[in-house]
Design an enzyme around this catalytic site. Structure first.
Site, short mmCIF file in Angstrom:
data_model
loop_
_atom_site.label_atom_id
_atom_site.label_comp_id
_atom_site.label_asym_id
_atom_site.label_seq_id
_atom_site.Cartn_x
_atom_site.Cartn_y
_atom_site.Cartn_z
CE1 TYR A 11 -4.15 -2.27 5.31
CE2 TYR A 11 -3.50 0.04 5.32
CZ TYR A 11 -3.81 -1.11 4.63
OH TYR A 11 -3.78 -1.10 3.27
CE LYS A 60 -1.71 -4.45 3.38
NZ LYS A 60 -1.92 -5.80 2.83
CB SER A 104 -0.87 -0.02 1.25
OG SER A 104 -1.44 1.23 1.47
C1 UD1 Z 1 -5.80 4.58 3.50
C2 UD1 Z 1 -4.44 4.29 2.93
C3 UD1 Z 1 -4.49 3.18 1.94
C4 UD1 Z 1 -5.16 1.98 2.52
C5 UD1 Z 1 -6.55 2.36 3.00
C6 UD1 Z 1 -7.19 1.17 3.67
C7 UD1 Z 1 -3.00 6.28 2.75
C8 UD1 Z 1 -2.57 7.43 1.91
N1 UD1 Z 1 -3.90 5.47 2.22
O1 UD1 Z 1 -6.52 5.18 2.49
O2 UD1 Z 1 -3.20 2.84 1.54
O3 UD1 Z 1 -5.23 0.95 1.58
O4 UD1 Z 1 -6.46 3.42 3.95
O5 UD1 Z 1 -8.46 1.44 4.13
O6 UD1 Z 1 -2.55 6.09 3.85
N2 UD1 Z 1 -13.02 10.59 3.49
C9 UD1 Z 1 -14.04 11.48 3.84
N3 UD1 Z 1 -15.19 10.97 4.36
C10 UD1 Z 1 -15.37 9.64 4.56
C11 UD1 Z 1 -14.32 8.74 4.19
C12 UD1 Z 1 -13.16 9.27 3.67
O7 UD1 Z 1 -13.91 12.70 3.66
O8 UD1 Z 1 -16.44 9.24 5.06
C13 UD1 Z 1 -11.77 11.15 2.91
C14 UD1 Z 1 -10.54 10.88 3.75
O9 UD1 Z 1 -10.35 11.90 4.70
C15 UD1 Z 1 -9.46 10.84 2.67
C16 UD1 Z 1 -10.17 10.31 1.43
O10 UD1 Z 1 -11.56 10.47 1.69
O11 UD1 Z 1 -9.03 12.14 2.39
C17 UD1 Z 1 -9.88 8.84 1.18
O12 UD1 Z 1 -10.12 8.14 2.39
P1 UD1 Z 1 -10.14 6.53 2.43
O13 UD1 Z 1 -11.01 6.01 1.35
O14 UD1 Z 1 -10.44 6.14 3.82
O15 UD1 Z 1 -8.67 6.12 2.03
P2 UD1 Z 1 -7.25 6.56 2.64
O16 UD1 Z 1 -7.37 6.97 4.04
O17 UD1 Z 1 -6.61 7.47 1.68
#
Ligand code: UD1
Length: 341
Positions: free
Chosen positions: A152, A156, A126
Site C-alpha cells: 500500500y 503512494k 499519504s
Molecule cells: C496508516 C498510514 C496512513 C494510511 C493508513 C491507511 C502512517 C503513518 N499512516 O495509518 O497514511 O492512510 O494507514 O489505512 O503510515 N490502533 C490501535 N488499535 C486499533 C487500530 C489502530 O491501537 O485497533 C493504533 C495504531 O497502532 C496507530 C493508530 O491507532 O498508532 C492509528 O492507526 P490507523 O488508524 O490504523 O492508522 P495508521 O496506521 O497511522
C-alpha cells in the site's frame, strides 16, 4: 457555468465528503465509482445534504477508453483521483490487488491527463511516504521519503513518482499530490461517513464499532512507546477539513498559467496519542469504551505529525476542526447507520 470535476472513488469516504465541499464551492462534481469498496446508497444520502443526487457513472478507473469518453462528453475541467485500496495489512497479503488497482488505475487516469494537460489533477497521497523519519516527529514536504513498509505504502510512494515523471516529460500538466495524515470523523449531518468493509483496520472506526457493540473490545497496540503517554501519536485530520483542502487544491491548479507537480501535507500540525483519542471519544460522547492494551502492531510509526505551513502559504488552507468535532461526528454517523438512539 459550474466547472465539472471528475471525482474517481467519489462514493467512498473521503470522496463523498469532497463531493459535498465541491458543490458548496460552486463546482459540479461527477462521481466515477464501481462501488467495489463503497455503497451506492451514498448517492441518496448525498442528495439529502446537497439537495440532489450528484451525477454518477459506474466505471472502473482502469478502463482508460471509458475515461477518455467521459472526459470528452462531460467537458471535465478537473480530476480528483481517490479510487484506490487502502488497507495496509491486506496489501501485504495480496500485493497484486494493490498494484493492479492503485498503480494501474493511476496510470490509466494519467494517460488521459497526458492527452488533456489543461485538466488539473489531484492525487490522494499519504504521510506513509515519510515512513518513520529518523529523529523527527514533525515532517514537512522537504523531509526525505523513506522506503515504504507495505505494498500500500509503495503505491503512494510510487504514485507520486509516476506523477513527477509525467510532469518532467509534460511540463504543461498541473498536478498536486496531497499527503493525507490520518483522516477521521464524518459530515456533521450524520448522513455520510466512513463505512469499512469487514473488520476496521483504522483506529476511529474500530472505536465507534466497539462503542456500538459490533466489536467486543478495542486493543490499543502498545503502551510503552517513547511518547507522552506510551501510545503512538498521529495527526488526525477531520475529513471535512481534508475535503476542503481538495477544493482549495483544485482552485489553485485552475488559477495557474503554467504546469507544476506540487506535494502538500494535509494535517492539523498537531499530534494526538491513541489514548488521547480514546479519552476524547469517551468524554465528548459520554460513552464508556471497552478497551485494553495489546501488543504493538508491526510496522507502526511511533510519532508523526504534519508541518502544515506549505498548505497555508500555497493554498490558503488550514484545518479548522479539532478531534472533539471528529469524535462527535464519527459517533453520530455510527449511531445513524446502526439505528442507535
Ligand atoms: C496508516 C498510514 C496512513 C494510511 C493508513 C491507511 C502512517 C503513518 N499512516 O495509518 O497514511 O492512510 O494507514 O489505512 O503510515 N490502533 C490501535 N488499535 C486499533 C487500530 C489502530 O491501537 O485497533 C493504533 C495504531 O497502532 C496507530 C493508530 O491507532 O498508532 C492509528 O492507526 P490507523 O488508524 O490504523 O492508522 P495508521 O496506521 O497511522
Amino acid at each position: 457555468m459550474a466547472k465539472k470535476v471528475l471525482v474517481t472513488g467519489g462514493a467512498g469516504y473521503i470522496g463523498s465528503h469532497t463531493v459535498v465541499e465541491l458543490i458548496k464551492s460552486g463546482y459540479d462534481p461527477v462521481i466515477l465509482d464501481d462501488y467495489r469498496n463503497s455503497d451506492a446508497s451514498v448517492l441518496k444520502r448525498l442528495a439529502q445534504i446537497i439537495g440532489k443526487e450528484p451525477e454518477h457513472i459506474v466505471c472502473d478507473v482502469c478502463d482508460q477508453q471509458m475515461l477518455e469518453h467521459i472526459i470528452e462528453t462531460h467537458s471535465i475541467s478537473g480530476v480528483i483521483h481517490f479510487a484506490a485500496y487502502k488497507a495496509v495489512g491486506e496489501s501485504v497479503e495480496n500485493p497484486l490487488k494493490y498494484y493492479s488497482n492503485n498503480i494501474a488505475g493511476l496510470v490509466s487516469v494519467l494517460n488521459v491527463i497526458k492527452q488533456n494537460p489543461e485538466i488539473p489533477f489531484v492525487f490522494s497521497s499519504s504521510c506513509t511516504v515519510y515512513g518513520e523519519p529518523e529523529g523527527l516527529k514533525e515532517v514537512d514536504e522537504k523531509t526525505a521519503k523513506s522506503i515504504p513498509t507495505s505494498p500500500y505504502g509503495y503505491t503512494k510512494w510510487l504514485g507520486e513518482q509516476i506523477i513527477e515523471d509525467l510532469f518532467l516529460a509534460n511540463k504543461k500538466a498541473r498536478m498536486m499530490s496531497l499527503r493525507y495524515f490520518n483522516p477521521i470523523g464524518a459530515h456533521e449531518s450524520g448522513l455520510i461517513g466512513e463505512l469499512p468493509v469487514g473488520k476496521p483496520n483504522n483506529l476511529l472506526p474500530f472505536i465507534t464499532q466497539t462503542a456500538a457493540g459490533i466489536q467486543d473490545k478495542l486493543f490499543i497496540f502498545g503502551q510503552d512507546y517513547p511518547t507522552s503517554d506510551g501510545t503512538c501519536v498521529r495527526d488526525y485530520i477531520h475529513v471535512v477539513d481534508l475535503a476542503e483542502a481538495h477544493v482549495k487544491a483544485m482552485d489553485h491548479l485552475l488559477s495557474l498559467q503554467k504546469g507544476c507537480h506540487e506535494t502538500v501535507n494535509v494535517g492539523t500540525g498537531k499530534g494526538t496519542s491513541v489514548l488521547e483519542l480514546v479519552r476524547a471519544f469517551e468524554k465528548e460522547n459520554n460513552v464508556e469504551l471497552n478497551y485494553t492494551f495489546g501488543p504493538k502492531r508491526s510496522g507502526d510509526v511511533i510519532e508523526i505529525y504534519a508541518n502544515v505551513d506549505y498548505a497555508f502559504s500555497l493554498l490558503g488552507w488550514r484545518s479548522t476542526r479539532d478531534i472533539k468535532d471528529a469524535v462527535r461526528s464519527a459517533w453520530k454517523w455510527e449511531k445513524s447507520i446502526r439505528n442507535i438512539k
